[in-house]
Design a protein around this motif. Structure first.
Motif, PDB file in Angstrom:
ATOM      1  N   PHE A  40     -28.796  -7.261  34.406  1.00  0.00           N
ATOM      2  CA  PHE A  40     -29.606  -7.795  33.355  1.00  0.00           C
ATOM      3  C   PHE A  40     -29.519  -6.717  31.941  1.00  0.00           C
ATOM      4  O   PHE A  40     -29.877  -7.397  30.729  1.00  0.00           O
ATOM      5  CB  PHE A  40     -31.003  -7.961  33.747  1.00  0.00           C
ATOM      6  CG  PHE A  40     -31.256  -8.683  34.925  1.00  0.00           C
ATOM      7  CD1 PHE A  40     -30.759  -9.915  34.906  1.00  0.00           C
ATOM      8  CD2 PHE A  40     -32.135  -8.464  35.978  1.00  0.00           C
ATOM      9  CE1 PHE A  40     -30.966 -10.972  36.019  1.00  0.00           C
ATOM     10  CE2 PHE A  40     -32.313  -9.548  36.900  1.00  0.00           C
ATOM     11  CZ  PHE A  40     -31.661 -10.615  37.109  1.00  0.00           C
TER      12      PHE A  40
ATOM     13  N   TYR B 233     -38.400 -11.079  27.942  1.00  0.00           N
ATOM     14  CA  TYR B 233     -37.102 -10.730  28.705  1.00  0.00           C
ATOM     15  C   TYR B 233     -37.503  -9.410  29.881  1.00  0.00           C
ATOM     16  O   TYR B 233     -37.044  -9.839  31.218  1.00  0.00           O
ATOM     17  CB  TYR B 233     -36.071 -10.153  27.932  1.00  0.00           C
ATOM     18  CG  TYR B 233     -34.705 -10.081  28.878  1.00  0.00           C
ATOM     19  CD1 TYR B 233     -33.967 -11.011  29.162  1.00  0.00           C
ATOM     20  CD2 TYR B 233     -34.003  -8.585  29.153  1.00  0.00           C
ATOM     21  CE1 TYR B 233     -32.842 -11.154  29.900  1.00  0.00           C
ATOM     22  CE2 TYR B 233     -33.041  -8.618  30.020  1.00  0.00           C
ATOM     23  CZ  TYR B 233     -32.159  -9.723  30.094  1.00  0.00           C
ATOM     24  OH  TYR B 233     -30.988  -9.432  30.778  1.00  0.00           O
TER      25      TYR B 233
ATOM     26  N   THR C 252     -36.840 -10.403  33.813  1.00  0.00           N
ATOM     27  CA  THR C 252     -36.050  -9.645  34.823  1.00  0.00           C
ATOM     28  C   THR C 252     -36.835  -9.156  36.067  1.00  0.00           C
ATOM     29  O   THR C 252     -36.320  -9.227  37.103  1.00  0.00           O
ATOM     30  CB  THR C 252     -35.069  -8.857  33.947  1.00  0.00           C
ATOM     31  OG1 THR C 252     -36.055  -7.927  33.205  1.00  0.00           O
ATOM     32  CG2 THR C 252     -34.327  -9.611  32.937  1.00  0.00           C
TER      33      THR C 252
END
Length: 222
Positions: free
Chosen positions: A209, A148, A152
């Protein structure tokens, strides 16, 4: 230094800057959403697809990762019309962003998928789960949790790359700033404000995010 700072002309064009900021936001969000679909599909194809499909995906990744983004935009906007595929500057910008981020996203997600232990996949098979169910419920979420931050960060770079789309007159923030600068000749003031707006846009996406991570991806604490 005799230069006198004057932001009056820039602030008088504030509605144009806000519209450019909104256009950049929409363009970035659409490219991120579509790019995520391309990335997941490409990663799935590369990890479990037939050899010919893996070869095509590999060639796509190498082509995009080893050519400048500006050239990719020019190929789509100026090159495709010669083949009968003409599109608006905004559509070409969106397509170029999706194609670009998809190549990087595939490799990021592939690394996450391959980090999943094979025993978990075998357990899913023993329960009679179909390949798509195994990918969705056993592989995808843990893989995204692992990659992740990288994913992002790539999306933030994508948002900043929207500024390059001004080269084909896409109606985003940098193009609007260029128009204002050509009228006012206040280069420093215009681009200083544009810099602050891009910084604000980056902070906005980082906040979104982080919220998604807290809501859906945070690992449970013991």
């Amino acid at each position: 230094m005799s230069y006198e700072f004057d932001f009056a002309d820039v602030f008088s064009a504030w509605p144009e800057l806000l519209q450019g900021l909104l256009n950049s936001l929409v363009l970035s969000a659409l490219a991120m959403a579509i790019g995520m679909v391309v990335s997941v599909a490409g990663a799935l194809g590369k990890t479990s697809g037939p050899k010919w499909l893996v070869r095509i995906i590999d060639e796509y990744i190498e082509l995009i990762r080893n050519t400048p983004f500006l050239i990719q935009i020019f190929m789509i906007y100026f090159g495709l019309p010669s083949m009968g595929l003409k599109m608006s500057s905004n559509t070409a910008a969106l397509l170029a962003l999706v194609v670009n981020v998809g190549a990087y996203g595939i490799e990021i997600i592939r690394a996450g998928i391959e980090s999943i232990q094979k025993g978990q996949v075998e357990a899913g098979k023993s329960l009679g789960m179909r390949p798509l169910q195994i990918f969705r419920y056993i592989i995808l979420k843990p893989a995204i949790q692992a990659i992740y931050p990288s994913l992002t960060s790539q999306f933030i770079l994508l948002m900043l790359n929207t500024s390059v789309c001004s080269a084909i007159a896409a109606s985003e923030l940098t193009a609007v700033a260029g128009d204002i600068q050509s009228r006012t000749f206040r280069s420093f003031e215009v681009y200083f404000v544009a810099t602050c707006l891009y910084l604000g846009l980056s902070v906005f996406f980082w906040t979104v995010f982080a919220g998604i991570e807290r809501a859906f991806l945070r690992k449970p604490t013991r």
